[in-house]
Design an enzyme around this catalytic site. Structure first.
Site, PDB file in Angstrom:
ATOM      1  N   ASP A  88       0.808  -1.200  -0.012  1.00  0.00           N
ATOM      2  CA  ASP A  88       0.045  -0.096  -0.022  1.00  0.00           C
ATOM      3  C   ASP A  88       0.826   1.113  -0.031  1.00  0.00           C
ATOM      4  O   ASP A  88       1.969   1.285   0.606  1.00  0.00           O
ATOM      5  CB  ASP A  88      -0.825  -0.099   1.182  1.00  0.00           C
ATOM      6  CG  ASP A  88      -2.078   1.052   1.147  1.00  0.00           C
ATOM      7  OD1 ASP A  88      -2.440   1.480  -0.015  1.00  0.00           O
ATOM      8  OD2 ASP A  88      -2.609   1.616   2.270  1.00  0.00           O
TER       9      ASP A  88
ATOM     10  N   ASN B 172     -10.448  -3.138  -6.727  1.00  0.00           N
ATOM     11  CA  ASN B 172      -9.525  -2.278  -7.378  1.00  0.00           C
ATOM     12  C   ASN B 172     -10.171  -2.097  -8.931  1.00  0.00           C
ATOM     13  O   ASN B 172      -9.686  -0.719  -9.256  1.00  0.00           O
ATOM     14  CB  ASN B 172      -8.200  -2.764  -7.506  1.00  0.00           C
ATOM     15  CG  ASN B 172      -7.476  -2.589  -6.460  1.00  0.00           C
ATOM     16  OD1 ASN B 172      -6.601  -3.371  -6.128  1.00  0.00           O
ATOM     17  ND2 ASN B 172      -7.754  -1.710  -5.451  1.00  0.00           N
TER      18      ASN B 172
END
Length: 255
Positions: free
Chosen positions: A23, A71
């Site tokens: 991340d 996503n």
């Protein structure tokens, strides 16, 4: 996070399986006034250094959360760029996987990925399938809740076919239908960027994992940061429901 270690840790207790939530690519790029895709490109370089460092240290399985089922909600140009980057990564890293005798595996609904990505994945998986001791697992179009739903459906089909007995249901029986059926549960889960959530990643498999949350953004994560995480893991006492005294006695008897 403890200070970064620059050298491998001698005689440290190592996790067999490390799973990483990568991340911070977007924030890394924003901090530098760069496009988000440049952050993803730099993140791909971090994958290479972390991959090499993990297996050099003795880790057997490394799972990377590369693309989640959520996503797809991102801007289409970013999703397309990520798919192109994945294709490029697979082509570039095949030699690295072969040289280090690492097999490639995937978890997730990969049949929904673009045809070009599926083709490259299939070729890389086939080319490295003979390597049995170490594996890189890419979580692609992955979500733990989706995995559990798929496993429940697969278990129900097995019951209907007479291959499973619901009266004898157990975690081991159910786990045979997870994407990770042939992969040991993660011992250590790392999340970069300072976020302290696990974002629908290996929820069931990480029930007894150790967690480390580091503020380092993924493009800045590498060998030193990974070794620091491994050093921290080595300090942890994993009891699995036992007392500390029981664990100490077991470890003494194993020496």
């Amino acid at each position: 996070m403890p200070p970064a270690h620059k050298q491998p840790l001698p005689n440290a207790t190592l996790p067999t399986h490390v799973a990483i939530i990568m991340d911070g690519n977007g924030r890394w790029a924003k901090q530098r006034g760069l496009p988000r895709l440049e952050g993803h490109r730099r993140g791909a370089k971090a994958v290479r250094s972390t991959l090499t460092a993990a297996f050099e240290a003795g880790v057997k399985y490394l799972t990377l959360y590369a693309f989640s089922v959520e996503n797809w909600k991102r801007p289409q140009d970013e999703v397309g760029g990520l798919m192109r980057l994945l294709n490029y990564f697979l082509k570039q890293e095949l030699k690295t996987l072969q040289k280090n005798k690492i097999s490639l595996r995937t978890i997730g609904r990969t049949d929904a990925l673009p045809p070009s990505v599926r083709k490259e994945l299939a070729a890389t998986i086939k080319a490295t399938a003979h390597h049995k001791d170490r594996a890189l697992i890419l979580a692609l179009n992955y979500g733990s809740r989706t995995e559990i739903a798929d496993a429940a459906a697969a278990y129900a089909r097995a019951v209907a076919a007479g291959k499973e007995n619901p009266d004898d249901v157990s975690w081991d029986a159910f786990a045979r239908h997870l994407y990770t059926a042939e992969i040991p549960d993660p011992d250590l889960v790392i999340r970069t960027s300072g976020e302290t959530r696990i974002s629908n990643f290996l929820l069931m498999q990480s029930a007894y994992a150790e967690f480390i949350f580091t503020p380092v953004l993924w493009p800045d994560f590498g060998k030193a940061e990974l070794l620091a995480c491994l050093a921290e893991y080595a300090k942890r006492e994993r009891r699995f429901g036992q007392t500390g005294e029981q664990v100490a006695g077991r470890e003494k008897s194993e020496k």
